[in-house]
Write a protein that holds these residues in place. Sequence first.
Motif, PDB file in Angstrom:
ATOM      1  N   VAL A 219       6.764  18.615  -7.412  1.00  0.00           N
ATOM      2  CA  VAL A 219       6.712  17.777  -8.618  1.00  0.00           C
ATOM      3  C   VAL A 219       7.993  18.071  -9.393  1.00  0.00           C
ATOM      4  CG1 VAL A 219       5.493  17.372 -10.794  1.00  0.00           C
ATOM      5  CG2 VAL A 219       4.198  17.753  -8.671  1.00  0.00           C
ATOM      6  N   PHE A 220       8.802  17.032  -9.558  1.00  0.00           N
ATOM      7  CA  PHE A 220      10.129  17.243 -10.137  1.00  0.00           C
ATOM      8  C   PHE A 220      10.080  17.286 -11.667  1.00  0.00           C
ATOM      9  CE2 PHE A 220      11.543  14.804  -6.138  1.00  0.00           C
ATOM     10  CZ  PHE A 220      11.739  15.983  -5.425  1.00  0.00           C
ATOM     11  N   GLY A 221       9.855  18.458 -12.198  1.00  0.00           N
ATOM     12  CA  GLY A 221       9.944  18.654 -13.646  1.00  0.00           C
ATOM     13  C   GLY A 221       8.606  18.579 -14.352  1.00  0.00           C
ATOM     14  N   LYS A 280      -5.306  11.854  -9.624  1.00  0.00           N
ATOM     15  CA  LYS A 280      -6.106  10.670  -9.291  1.00  0.00           C
ATOM     16  C   LYS A 280      -6.171  10.473  -7.784  1.00  0.00           C
ATOM     17  CE  LYS A 280      -6.161   7.417 -13.124  1.00  0.00           C
ATOM     18  NZ  LYS A 280      -7.557   7.712 -13.461  1.00  0.00           N
ATOM     19  N   PHE A 281      -5.045  10.684  -7.117  1.00  0.00           N
ATOM     20  CA  PHE A 281      -5.018  10.530  -5.651  1.00  0.00           C
ATOM     21  C   PHE A 281      -6.032  11.477  -5.006  1.00  0.00           C
ATOM     22  CE2 PHE A 281      -3.633  11.610  -1.398  1.00  0.00           C
ATOM     23  CZ  PHE A 281      -3.428  10.360  -0.840  1.00  0.00           C
ATOM     24  N   GLN A 282      -6.033  12.725  -5.484  1.00  0.00           N
ATOM     25  CA  GLN A 282      -6.956  13.720  -4.908  1.00  0.00           C
ATOM     26  C   GLN A 282      -8.396  13.310  -5.176  1.00  0.00           C
ATOM     27  OE1 GLN A 282      -4.679  17.852  -4.893  1.00  0.00           O
ATOM     28  NE2 GLN A 282      -5.267  17.297  -6.960  1.00  0.00           N
ATOM     29  N   GLU A 283      -8.635  12.884  -6.407  1.00  0.00           N
ATOM     30  CA  GLU A 283      -9.992  12.545  -6.844  1.00  0.00           C
ATOM     31  C   GLU A 283     -10.562  11.363  -6.052  1.00  0.00           C
ATOM     32  OE1 GLU A 283      -9.853  12.481 -11.220  1.00  0.00           O
ATOM     33  OE2 GLU A 283     -11.056  10.641 -10.999  1.00  0.00           O
ATOM     34  N   VAL A 284      -9.824  10.258  -5.993  1.00  0.00           N
ATOM     35  CA  VAL A 284     -10.396   9.051  -5.381  1.00  0.00           C
ATOM     36  C   VAL A 284     -10.500   9.186  -3.864  1.00  0.00           C
ATOM     37  CG1 VAL A 284      -9.606   7.546  -7.240  1.00  0.00           C
ATOM     38  CG2 VAL A 284      -8.230   7.730  -5.176  1.00  0.00           C
ATOM     39  N   ASN A 285      -9.668  10.050  -3.281  1.00  0.00           N
ATOM     40  CA  ASN A 285      -9.711  10.205  -1.827  1.00  0.00           C
ATOM     41  C   ASN A 285     -10.454  11.469  -1.407  1.00  0.00           C
ATOM     42  OD1 ASN A 285      -8.278   7.801  -1.045  1.00  0.00           O
ATOM     43  ND2 ASN A 285      -6.472   8.745  -1.984  1.00  0.00           N
ATOM     44  N   ASN A 286     -10.937  12.198  -2.426  1.00  0.00           N
ATOM     45  CA  ASN A 286     -11.749  13.372  -2.168  1.00  0.00           C
ATOM     46  C   ASN A 286     -11.031  14.371  -1.255  1.00  0.00           C
ATOM     47  OD1 ASN A 286     -14.015  14.856  -2.516  1.00  0.00           O
ATOM     48  ND2 ASN A 286     -15.134  13.931  -0.787  1.00  0.00           N
ATOM     49  N   LEU A 287      -9.807  14.712  -1.615  1.00  0.00           N
ATOM     50  CA  LEU A 287      -9.055  15.714  -0.849  1.00  0.00           C
ATOM     51  C   LEU A 287      -8.109  16.452  -1.779  1.00  0.00           C
ATOM     52  CD1 LEU A 287      -6.155  14.122  -0.695  1.00  0.00           C
ATOM     53  CD2 LEU A 287      -7.125  13.089   1.309  1.00  0.00           C
ATOM     54  N   LYS A 288      -7.529  17.505  -1.271  1.00  0.00           N
ATOM     55  CA  LYS A 288      -6.577  18.299  -2.055  1.00  0.00           C
ATOM     56  C   LYS A 288      -5.223  18.278  -1.358  1.00  0.00           C
ATOM     57  CE  LYS A 288      -8.949  20.357  -5.450  1.00  0.00           C
ATOM     58  NZ  LYS A 288      -8.782  19.419  -6.561  1.00  0.00           N
ATOM     59  N   ILE A 289      -4.162  18.166  -2.141  1.00  0.00           N
ATOM     60  CA  ILE A 289      -2.843  18.334  -1.526  1.00  0.00           C
ATOM     61  C   ILE A 289      -2.143  19.513  -2.204  1.00  0.00           C
ATOM     62  CG2 ILE A 289      -2.521  15.918  -0.801  1.00  0.00           C
ATOM     63  CD1 ILE A 289      -0.494  15.787  -3.172  1.00  0.00           C
ATOM     64  N   LYS A 290      -1.323  20.187  -1.424  1.00  0.00           N
ATOM     65  CA  LYS A 290      -0.603  21.332  -1.968  1.00  0.00           C
ATOM     66  C   LYS A 290       0.597  20.813  -2.752  1.00  0.00           C
ATOM     67  CE  LYS A 290       0.990  25.648  -0.100  1.00  0.00           C
ATOM     68  NZ  LYS A 290       1.619  26.213   1.083  1.00  0.00           N
ATOM     69  N   TYR A 291       0.770  21.310  -3.970  1.00  0.00           N
ATOM     70  CA  TYR A 291       1.983  20.939  -4.707  1.00  0.00           C
ATOM     71  C   TYR A 291       2.472  22.088  -5.569  1.00  0.00           C
ATOM     72  CZ  TYR A 291      -0.810  19.995  -8.957  1.00  0.00           C
ATOM     73  OH  TYR A 291      -1.633  20.098 -10.046  1.00  0.00           O
ATOM     74  N   LYS A 292       3.766  22.027  -5.865  1.00  0.00           N
ATOM     75  CA  LYS A 292       4.356  23.030  -6.763  1.00  0.00           C
ATOM     76  C   LYS A 292       5.273  22.310  -7.742  1.00  0.00           C
ATOM     77  CE  LYS A 292       8.335  23.951  -3.835  1.00  0.00           C
ATOM     78  NZ  LYS A 292       8.660  24.338  -2.524  1.00  0.00           N
ATOM     79  N   ILE A 293       5.426  22.928  -8.904  1.00  0.00           N
ATOM     80  CA  ILE A 293       6.340  22.363  -9.900  1.00  0.00           C
ATOM     81  C   ILE A 293       7.735  22.926  -9.620  1.00  0.00           C
ATOM     82  CG2 ILE A 293       6.822  22.107 -12.361  1.00  0.00           C
ATOM     83  CD1 ILE A 293       4.021  21.134 -11.860  1.00  0.00           C
ATOM     84  N   VAL A 294       8.711  22.043  -9.520  1.00  0.00           N
ATOM     85  CA  VAL A 294      10.105  22.495  -9.360  1.00  0.00           C
ATOM     86  C   VAL A 294      10.941  21.860 -10.478  1.00  0.00           C
ATOM     87  CG1 VAL A 294       9.829  22.750  -6.858  1.00  0.00           C
ATOM     88  CG2 VAL A 294      10.752  20.614  -7.778  1.00  0.00           C
ATOM     89  N   GLY A 295      12.236  22.088 -10.438  1.00  0.00           N
ATOM     90  CA  GLY A 295      13.110  21.538 -11.475  1.00  0.00           C
ATOM     91  C   GLY A 295      13.205  20.014 -11.396  1.00  0.00           C
ATOM     92  N   ARG A 296      13.768  19.432 -12.429  1.00  0.00           N
ATOM     93  CA  ARG A 296      13.950  17.983 -12.479  1.00  0.00           C
ATOM     94  C   ARG A 296      14.837  17.498 -11.329  1.00  0.00           C
ATOM     95  NH1 ARG A 296      15.166  16.479 -18.813  1.00  0.00           N
ATOM     96  NH2 ARG A 296      13.336  17.491 -19.702  1.00  0.00           N
TER      97      ARG A 296
END
Length: 341
Positions: A219-221, A280-296
Motif C-alpha cells: 500500500v503506497f503511503g 471491502k475486497f476481503q469482506e465481499v470475497n470472504n478472504l484475506k490478502i497479505k499487505y504492508k504499508i510502504v512509502g508513497r
Amino acid sequence: MKECVLVTGGAGFIGSHTAVELVNAGYDVVIVDDLSNSDMNAVEGIRRITGADVPMEVVDCCDYHAMSEVFKKYNFNSIIHFAASKAVGESVVKPLLYYRNNITSLLNVLELMRDNGVDNLVFSSSCTVYGEPDVLPVTEQTPRKPANSPYGNTKQICEDILRDTIAAHPQIKGIALRYFNPIGAHPSALIGELPKGVPGNLVPFITQTAAGLREELSVFGDDYNTPDGSAVRDYIDVTDLAKAHVAAMARMTEGRSKSGYEIFNVGTGNGLSVLELVNKFQEVNNLKIKYKIVGRRAGDIEKIWADTSYANKELGWTAKVPIEETLRSAWAWEKNIRNIE
Ligand code: NAD
Ligand code: WQD
C-alpha cells in the motif's frame, strides 16, 4: 439499417466491455486491435457474451495504409478510439513509444474520418489530465494541470488535437470521456482486465495477490491528508463505464450534442481510499490478502474524485454498479483465468 461502430483497442480492458454494450444496444461493431496489450481470448469472450460474430482486424492504428484498407472494407458511422499505450511508469522510461503510439493513432483516425465522411468520435481521456486538483470534486471546468508523465501528456495533447480538428472540420463531432479509475470485470467473468507482467494498478495487484501470483500487496503511503492516510480515488465499474460510451455515441448520432467537441467526467462521484478498497475486497470475497504499508509511489496524487453531474444530466447516464459487486466481479474474473474454484 444498424449503425456500424469502429472500436479501436476493442480487445483491451475497457474496449472489450464497451464492444459488448454496443452490441447489446443494437450497434454493429468492428474491432481493430494490434494485440500489443491483449489477446484473442477477449474477442472470443465478446462473441460468446453477445452471440454476435463481431469482426476483428489485427491492425496497428499507427499504420495509415492498413487503417485506410479497414475504412474501405467497412462503412463506419462512428468510432470509439481506445487504442493507446497506458502504463504511466513505462511512459517515463519510453516516452517516444508513448508519443508515437498515442498521438499517431489518433491522427490517423482523424484523417481517415475526414477523408471518408465518418463524423462521430468518442475518445478515451483520463482524470490524469487534472493532476492533483486544488478543489474537489473535479468538474469538467477544473483546469488541467501540467502532466506529470509522458502518458498523461499524450492525453492532454490528444484532447487538444481533437478540439482543433473539430474546430476546423465542423462536420466531425467528438466527445472526450475522462475516465476515473476503471475496475472490475463483466458479470459473466468471460472478459476482464489482463495486465501483462506485474500489475501497476491496484485492483489487478489485489486479485493476483489473492490468487497467489503475488506474495503481498504494497500500500503506497499512509501519511496522506485523507481520513485513514491512504490515497483516495474514484473507482468506476467497467460495465458502467462501457455504458457511458454508448450514451455518448447516441448523443452524437441523434444530434443532441451542444457543441462539436464535448468533455465529460466518467466516475461515480465517490472517493474510496486504498485501505477501504482492500478491506471491502476481503469482506465481499470472504478472504484475506497479505499487505504492508510502504512509502508513497512517485508521481501519485493524494486524492481525486469526480463531479459527475454534467454526465448524469447531459448523457442521461449514471454509474449504478455497487462497489461490492464490482470487487466480486474482479475476483470472479481472476479466478476464471487462473482456474481457481
Ligand atoms: P488496454 O491496454 O487494456 O486496451 C488498449 C488496447 O489497445 C489493447 O488491446 C492494445 O492491444 C490496443 N492497442 C494499443 N496500441 C494500439 C495500436 N497502435 N493499434 C491497435 N491497437 C492498439 O487499456 P484500457 O485500460 O482498456 O484503456 C483503453 C483506453 O482508455 C486507453 O486509451 C487508455 O489510455 C484509456 N484510459 C484507461 C484508464 C485505465 O485506468 N484503464 C483510465 C483512463 C483512460
Ligand atoms: C490507485 C491507488 C496507488 C498499486 C492510474 C493512472 C491514471 C489512470 C488510472 C489512465 C493509488 C495505490 C496501487 C499498488 C497501491 N489511467 N496502489 N499499491 O494511479 O490512481 O491511476 O490509472 O489514464 O492515469 O495514473 O491508479 O490503480 O495505479 O492506483 O497502494 O500496488 O492505489 O498508490 O493511490 P492511479 P492505480
